[in-house]
Design a protein around this motif. Structure first.
Motif, PDB file in Angstrom:
ATOM      1  N   GLY A 181      -8.990   6.601  15.968  1.00  0.00           N
ATOM      2  CA  GLY A 181     -10.188   7.282  16.445  1.00  0.00           C
ATOM      3  C   GLY A 181      -9.947   8.764  16.617  1.00  0.00           C
ATOM      4  N   PRO A 182     -10.824   9.498  17.351  1.00  0.00           N
ATOM      5  CA  PRO A 182     -10.676  10.936  17.534  1.00  0.00           C
ATOM      6  C   PRO A 182      -9.367  11.327  18.206  1.00  0.00           C
ATOM      7  CG  PRO A 182     -12.886  10.226  18.181  1.00  0.00           C
ATOM      8  CD  PRO A 182     -12.080   8.988  17.951  1.00  0.00           C
ATOM      9  N   ALA A 183      -8.824  10.490  19.078  1.00  0.00           N
ATOM     10  CA  ALA A 183      -7.589  10.827  19.782  1.00  0.00           C
ATOM     11  C   ALA A 183      -6.344  10.424  19.014  1.00  0.00           C
ATOM     12  CB  ALA A 183      -7.579  10.156  21.154  1.00  0.00           C
ATOM     13  N   GLY A 184      -6.487   9.835  17.851  1.00  0.00           N
ATOM     14  CA  GLY A 184      -5.323   9.419  17.076  1.00  0.00           C
ATOM     15  C   GLY A 184      -5.333   7.925  16.849  1.00  0.00           C
ATOM     16  N   THR A 185      -4.123   7.365  16.675  1.00  0.00           N
ATOM     17  CA  THR A 185      -3.975   5.938  16.360  1.00  0.00           C
ATOM     18  C   THR A 185      -3.161   5.256  17.444  1.00  0.00           C
ATOM     19  OG1 THR A 185      -4.075   6.400  13.985  1.00  0.00           O
ATOM     20  CG2 THR A 185      -3.141   4.276  14.649  1.00  0.00           C
ATOM     21  N   THR A 186      -3.684   4.118  17.922  1.00  0.00           N
ATOM     22  CA  THR A 186      -2.989   3.307  18.922  1.00  0.00           C
ATOM     23  C   THR A 186      -2.685   1.942  18.309  1.00  0.00           C
ATOM     24  OG1 THR A 186      -4.214   4.412  20.692  1.00  0.00           O
ATOM     25  CG2 THR A 186      -3.138   2.325  21.244  1.00  0.00           C
ATOM     26  N   THR A 187      -1.443   1.459  18.512  1.00  0.00           N
ATOM     27  CA  THR A 187      -1.002   0.196  17.893  1.00  0.00           C
ATOM     28  C   THR A 187      -0.713  -0.845  18.982  1.00  0.00           C
ATOM     29  OG1 THR A 187      -0.022   1.412  16.060  1.00  0.00           O
ATOM     30  CG2 THR A 187       0.676  -0.860  16.346  1.00  0.00           C
ATOM     31  N   VAL A 188      -1.178  -2.099  18.723  1.00  0.00           N
ATOM     32  CA  VAL A 188      -0.962  -3.215  19.659  1.00  0.00           C
ATOM     33  C   VAL A 188      -0.489  -4.423  18.861  1.00  0.00           C
ATOM     34  CG1 VAL A 188      -2.052  -4.768  21.330  1.00  0.00           C
ATOM     35  CG2 VAL A 188      -2.733  -2.355  21.235  1.00  0.00           C
ATOM     36  N   HIS A 189       0.546  -5.128  19.397  1.00  0.00           N
ATOM     37  CA  HIS A 189       1.077  -6.331  18.730  1.00  0.00           C
ATOM     38  C   HIS A 189       0.536  -7.589  19.436  1.00  0.00           C
ATOM     39  CE1 HIS A 189       3.946  -8.841  16.572  1.00  0.00           C
ATOM     40  NE2 HIS A 189       4.214  -9.456  17.745  1.00  0.00           N
TER      41      HIS A 189
END
Length: 323
Positions: A263-271
């Motif tokens: 999104g606008p703030a970047g990329t967040t990853t969840v497993h």
């Protein structure tokens, strides 16, 4: 004429000075007396008066005369003195008189200018006495009122953008590889397109051949959304309606995935780890993340349950929930 020719022509001497003379000379070149012949009775004739001096001839060039022994030096004519003619007297003309008058006037004016300049430079400075001004007795100045400080700007609240809540449906989904269509026990055609992931029916699924580890499914939203929960059905949870065969344990089941929210703030990853044998949707709560795209990557699958004839990996359903 050779130097010896002069000596040869000296044939007589002057009776007055005794200098040598030529036979053709009438006057002595030294003393100027007229030559007189000796008298018949042996006495000298009286010397006549000297005639007026003739004009001086041009001076002969100097000659080197070699004297013979016993002969006197021939007389050398003395140059006659010439009188410089008197300068003619020039009468004063009117123009000369005017020039003299002008020059005299100019000289007088120049002297007067020099004298005036000298007096101006050397004159004493006049002393000026300035009387002291009386003290002022005026009322104190009135200070104008200071302008009021401007009011601080009031922050205008920005209305929050309304985000959809509940079940969020992506606008599109892309899958890297899809198994071809097949038929069920009743002979009906069955499709395994990626759109089956979003139709809300766990009996329909996206399926690919073999082990799907490493493959990524991409979900795109029409506008940024705030996602707080994700979940999926990790296999083909279908029972064939014609003969009752359970298709879930026949193929491979997904055991682990990775969710990437961009999104606008970047990329967040969840497993997320998934349990094998659970046919229902397995959900995972995540920190609210604003995203317009979600990438689902398969990181682990099970072995096929019915042998090599059913070596395929399927995902029955995917769901996103908004905060």
């Amino acid at each position: 004429m050779a130097p010896t020719d002069w000596i040869d022509i000296v044939t007589t001497t002057c009776h007055a000075c005794g200098c040598g003379m030529r036979e053709a000379d009438t006057f002595c070149w030294t003393c100027g007396n007229r030559r007189t012949a000796p008298a018949a009775d042996g006495g000298a004739r009286p010397a006549p008066l000297a005639p007026p001096a003739p004009a001086a001839p041009p001076a002969p060039a100097a000659r080197h005369v070699r004297r013979r022994a016993g002969r006197p030096t021939p007389p050398q004519p003395s140059p006659a003195r010439t009188t410089r003619p008197a300068r003619p007297v020039v009468a004063a003309t009117p123009s000369r008189v005017q020039s003299g008058v002008v020059l005299g006037a100019f000289g007088v004016a120049l002297v007067a200018a020099v004298a005036t300049s000298t007096w101006w430079l050397l004159r004493p400075e006049p002393v000026t006495t300035v009387a002291a001004a009386p003290p002022r007795t005026s009322a104190p100045a009135v200070q104008p009122p200071s302008p009021a400080a401007p009011a601080p700007p009031v922050a205008t609240p920005v209305p929050a953008v309304a985000r959809p809540t509940g079940v969020l449906v992506p606008a599109a989904v892309q899958a890297p590889a899809t198994s071809p269509d097949s038929t069920d026990a009743g002979g009906r055609s069955t499709s395994y397109a990626a759109a089956n992931l979003l139709d809300g029916d766990p009996a329909t699924a996206w399926r690919t051949e073999g082990d799907a580890s490493g493959l990524t499914l991409t979900f795109t939203f029409a506008q940024p959304v705030r996602i707080s929960e994700v979940g999926l059905v990790n296999g083909l949870a279908k029972v064939d309606p014609h003969d009752g065969t359970d298709r879930y344990p026949q193929g491979r089941r997904v055991l682990a995935v990775t969710w990437a929210f961009t999104g606008p703030a970047g990329t967040t990853t969840v497993h997320q780890d998934l349990a094998d044998g659970v046919r229902e949707l397995q959900a995972l709560a995540v920190a609210p993340a604003e995203a317009s795209r979600v990438d689902l990557t398969v990181t682990g699958v099970s072995a096929p349950g019915a042998g090599r004839a059913f070596d395929r990996t399927a995902i029955g359903e995917v769901r996103f929930t908004g905060a």
